[in-house]
Motif scaffolding. Sequence first.
Motif, PDB file in Angstrom:
ATOM      1  N   VAL B 172       1.177  -1.443  -0.294  1.00 53.40           N
ATOM      2  CA  VAL B 172      -0.199   0.132   0.086  1.00 53.40           C
ATOM      3  C   VAL B 172       1.037   1.310  -0.053  1.00 53.40           C
ATOM      4  N   ASP B 173       0.445   1.978  -1.102  1.00 52.72           N
ATOM      5  CA  ASP B 173       1.617   3.457  -1.090  1.00 52.72           C
ATOM      6  C   ASP B 173       0.022   4.743  -0.497  1.00 52.72           C
ATOM      7  N   LEU B 174       1.475   5.098   0.577  1.00 55.47           N
ATOM      8  CA  LEU B 174       0.341   6.314   1.397  1.00 55.47           C
ATOM      9  C   LEU B 174       0.257   7.403   0.603  1.00 55.47           C
ATOM     10  N   PRO B 175      -0.633   7.964   0.632  1.00 58.32           N
ATOM     11  CA  PRO B 175      -0.615   9.706  -0.221  1.00 58.32           C
ATOM     12  C   PRO B 175       0.254  10.002   1.310  1.00 58.32           C
ATOM     13  N   MET B 176      -0.634  10.291   2.119  1.00 53.74           N
ATOM     14  CA  MET B 176      -0.337  11.497   2.981  1.00 53.74           C
ATOM     15  C   MET B 176       0.407  11.400   3.980  1.00 53.74           C
ATOM     16  N   GLY B 177       1.103  11.374   4.777  1.00 50.34           N
ATOM     17  CA  GLY B 177       2.068  11.707   5.807  1.00 50.34           C
ATOM     18  C   GLY B 177       1.623  11.575   6.736  1.00 50.34           C
ATOM     19  N   ARG B 178       2.494  11.425   8.304  1.00 51.66           N
ATOM     20  CA  ARG B 178       2.433  11.055   9.619  1.00 51.66           C
ATOM     21  C   ARG B 178       1.547  11.497   9.908  1.00 51.66           C
ATOM     22  N   GLN B 179       1.418  12.706   9.969  1.00 52.27           N
ATOM     23  CA  GLN B 179       0.882  13.537  10.948  1.00 52.27           C
ATOM     24  C   GLN B 179      -1.033  13.534  10.446  1.00 52.27           C
ATOM     25  N   ASP B 180      -1.018  13.818   8.690  1.00 53.39           N
ATOM     26  CA  ASP B 180      -2.242  13.478   8.469  1.00 53.39           C
ATOM     27  C   ASP B 180      -2.980  11.457   8.470  1.00 53.39           C
ATOM     28  N   ILE B 181      -2.313  11.348   8.583  1.00 51.67           N
ATOM     29  CA  ILE B 181      -2.801   9.936   9.763  1.00 51.67           C
ATOM     30  C   ILE B 181      -2.820   9.888  11.036  1.00 51.67           C
ATOM     31  N   ALA B 182      -2.411  10.673  12.365  1.00 57.05           N
ATOM     32  CA  ALA B 182      -2.433  11.014  13.689  1.00 57.05           C
ATOM     33  C   ALA B 182      -3.756  11.980  13.386  1.00 57.05           C
ATOM     34  N   ASP B 183      -4.048  12.708  12.688  1.00 52.75           N
ATOM     35  CA  ASP B 183      -5.103  13.835  12.622  1.00 52.75           C
ATOM     36  C   ASP B 183      -6.382  13.122  12.194  1.00 52.75           C
ATOM     37  N   TYR B 184      -5.976  11.786  11.822  1.00 58.86           N
ATOM     38  CA  TYR B 184      -7.599  11.203  11.032  1.00 58.86           C
ATOM     39  C   TYR B 184      -8.066  10.084  12.083  1.00 58.86           C
ATOM     40  N   LEU B 185      -7.156   9.714  12.848  1.00 60.55           N
ATOM     41  CA  LEU B 185      -7.463   8.947  13.174  1.00 60.55           C
ATOM     42  C   LEU B 185      -7.737   8.856  14.499  1.00 60.55           C
ATOM     43  N   GLY B 186      -7.540  10.238  15.323  1.00 58.75           N
ATOM     44  CA  GLY B 186      -7.078  11.208  17.109  1.00 58.75           C
ATOM     45  C   GLY B 186      -6.308  10.705  17.700  1.00 58.75           C
ATOM     46  N   LEU B 187      -5.139  10.807  16.853  1.00 58.52           N
ATOM     47  CA  LEU B 187      -3.734  10.000  18.065  1.00 58.52           C
ATOM     48  C   LEU B 187      -2.034  11.089  17.579  1.00 58.52           C
ATOM     49  N   THR B 188      -1.672  10.897  17.756  1.00 62.10           N
ATOM     50  CA  THR B 188      -0.782  11.744  17.964  1.00 62.10           C
ATOM     51  C   THR B 188       0.270  11.075  16.747  1.00 62.10           C
ATOM     52  N   VAL B 189       1.282  11.979  16.152  1.00 59.80           N
ATOM     53  CA  VAL B 189       2.746  10.882  15.841  1.00 59.80           C
ATOM     54  C   VAL B 189       3.175  10.291  15.886  1.00 59.80           C
ATOM     55  N   GLU B 190       3.400  10.659  17.237  1.00 59.12           N
ATOM     56  CA  GLU B 190       4.358   9.601  17.281  1.00 59.12           C
ATOM     57  C   GLU B 190       4.073   7.722  17.764  1.00 59.12           C
ATOM     58  N   THR B 191       2.025   8.162  18.417  1.00 59.54           N
ATOM     59  CA  THR B 191       2.024   6.865  18.688  1.00 59.54           C
ATOM     60  C   THR B 191       1.707   6.154  17.429  1.00 59.54           C
ATOM     61  N   VAL B 192       1.587   7.092  16.384  1.00 65.25           N
ATOM     62  CA  VAL B 192       1.201   6.451  15.201  1.00 65.25           C
ATOM     63  C   VAL B 192       2.508   5.477  14.366  1.00 65.25           C
ATOM     64  N   CYS B 193       3.406   6.428  14.542  1.00 65.35           N
ATOM     65  CA  CYS B 193       5.684   5.764  14.782  1.00 65.35           C
ATOM     66  C   CYS B 193       5.516   4.940  15.140  1.00 65.35           C
ATOM     67  N   ARG B 194       5.073   5.105  16.432  1.00 66.10           N
ATOM     68  CA  ARG B 194       5.050   3.222  16.786  1.00 66.10           C
ATOM     69  C   ARG B 194       4.953   2.843  17.161  1.00 66.10           C
ATOM     70  N   THR B 195       2.813   2.489  16.255  1.00 69.14           N
ATOM     71  CA  THR B 195       2.458   1.664  16.452  1.00 69.14           C
ATOM     72  C   THR B 195       2.476   0.699  15.364  1.00 69.14           C
ATOM     73  N   LEU B 196       3.222   1.430  14.128  1.00 66.65           N
ATOM     74  CA  LEU B 196       3.575   1.399  13.022  1.00 66.65           C
ATOM     75  C   LEU B 196       4.632   0.256  13.420  1.00 66.65           C
TER      76      LEU B 196
END
Lengths: 226, 226
Positions: B172-196
């Motif tokens: 899967v190619d993600l067209p958006m950055g980590r900050q976008d993903i975080a703001d979409y999921l209601g998390l922080t960038v750090e949490t998204v990174c750590r989870t991945l």
Amino acid sequence: MSVSLALAAQHAPIAGLSPALWSQPAAPELQLAGTVLRSEADRALYVEGDEARCFYKVVSGVVRTCRYLSDGRRQIDGFYQPGDVFGIEAGPAHCLTAESVTDCTVIAYCRRSLETMMRDDNRLSQWFFSHAMTCMARVREHSLLWRHGRAAQKVAAFLLEMAERGESDPAVDLPMGRQDIADYLGLTVETVCRTLSHMAKEGMITLPSSRRVVLQDRATLRELNS
Amino acid sequence: MSVSLALAAQHAPIAGLSPALWSQPAAPELQLAGTVLRSEADRALYVEGDEARCFYKVVSGVVRTCRYLSDGRRQIDGFYQPGDVFGIEAGPAHCLTAESVTDCTVIAYCRRSLETMMRDDNRLSQWFFSHAMTCMARVREHSLLWRHGRAAQKVAAFLLEMAERGESDPAVDLPMGRQDIADYLGLTVETVCRTLSHMAKEGMITLPSSRRVVLQDRATLRELNS
DNA sequence: CGAATACTTGATGAGACTCAAGCGCCGTGG
DNA sequence: CCACGGCGCTTGAGTCTCATCAAGTATTCG
């Protein structure tokens, strides 16, 4: 038995709808055959997966739509109060379970009849589209709030939403228990209790009884969100 | 310029729609005047509160709809990819801001034209109602999922949702950055990174680059949501 | 009046956020 | 060509929020 489906009184979950503006069709007159049903508290009206032959309007009492997860947890999608319509589906089956929160009376309408009427009446179709768009805006609103909100924000939003029903009356009677509120907000009963207690201590609300909340400071409650 | 609005290609945010089943009207043929617009990455297409004169279809690139809170935080409501339609409103104004995530091309359609066509064509009205109901079911689905979800659940659901776009391709190619993903999921960038990172360590996914994810074990990802 | 149920409060721990630092990629300029 | 800087991504340490477990209080209903 034939009962008029008063479209103008339709609501989105919980809160009253602002008038539908999309292409501004007036709410059409509509006579639909309906069957009056009564139910005790805590009974299923239909279950997730049931064929969606009917949709419903609440006459008295309160209904919740919800889903049970495999681990036994429950998620509540919305509460429906007198005047609200629920159970209209896009697909052939109900995608949520509907249960009575209190003793209640609902009218069941035949989905097929509505489909037939919509085929003959464009204004009706337009009105329902408009209505669906308004409901969607509201669902999206919820979605944003629940996704990002802290416990205090969620509870505050819930109280304000319930309060919208009772005009400007600062006293709100909650027809549902703490567990229902918790499952609706995605919190635990304990957190809901603590949050309410905390709000009371801060003077935002008072709690004359567990099912009754008086909003003392709506401004502060609103500030929690935006 | 006149561009056909391919209704059958309409999607709900992110994921493809199953065909609309409510009263099963076939997607009507429709010719609507549309204007092609191009935009660089990270530009606003319209802002919350703007008059909703147009709605849009994505031709290429990715668009996000979002809201900015008074404290500067951002909530992303959805991502729209080629074929998706966004910006149809119930009321007179746009209730979210739309921004380009990448360089992108969209077609702007005149809302008034659609309203006129709907007045003349009942099948069109019915189709849009049906479509709106389907979209709403999907939004509610999201709402339920994310209200109760832990970080891992949210990220897993997001990845699966993005993967639906690319058929059965595990990459899967993600067209958006980590900050976008975080703001979409209601998390922080750090949490998204750590989870991945954690998911990668567990062998559920691999991360060839930060914008590329290979789903190694969809079953486990799906299980997270129960 | 007693039992069941709903509600409230307390103590503790896991998970997510905040703050902070380090890494890697890419574009720019020397 | 490489050095530098900027930005996005990743990782670490400490803190805070909320869930969990547990106990105690209030209310309802037989």
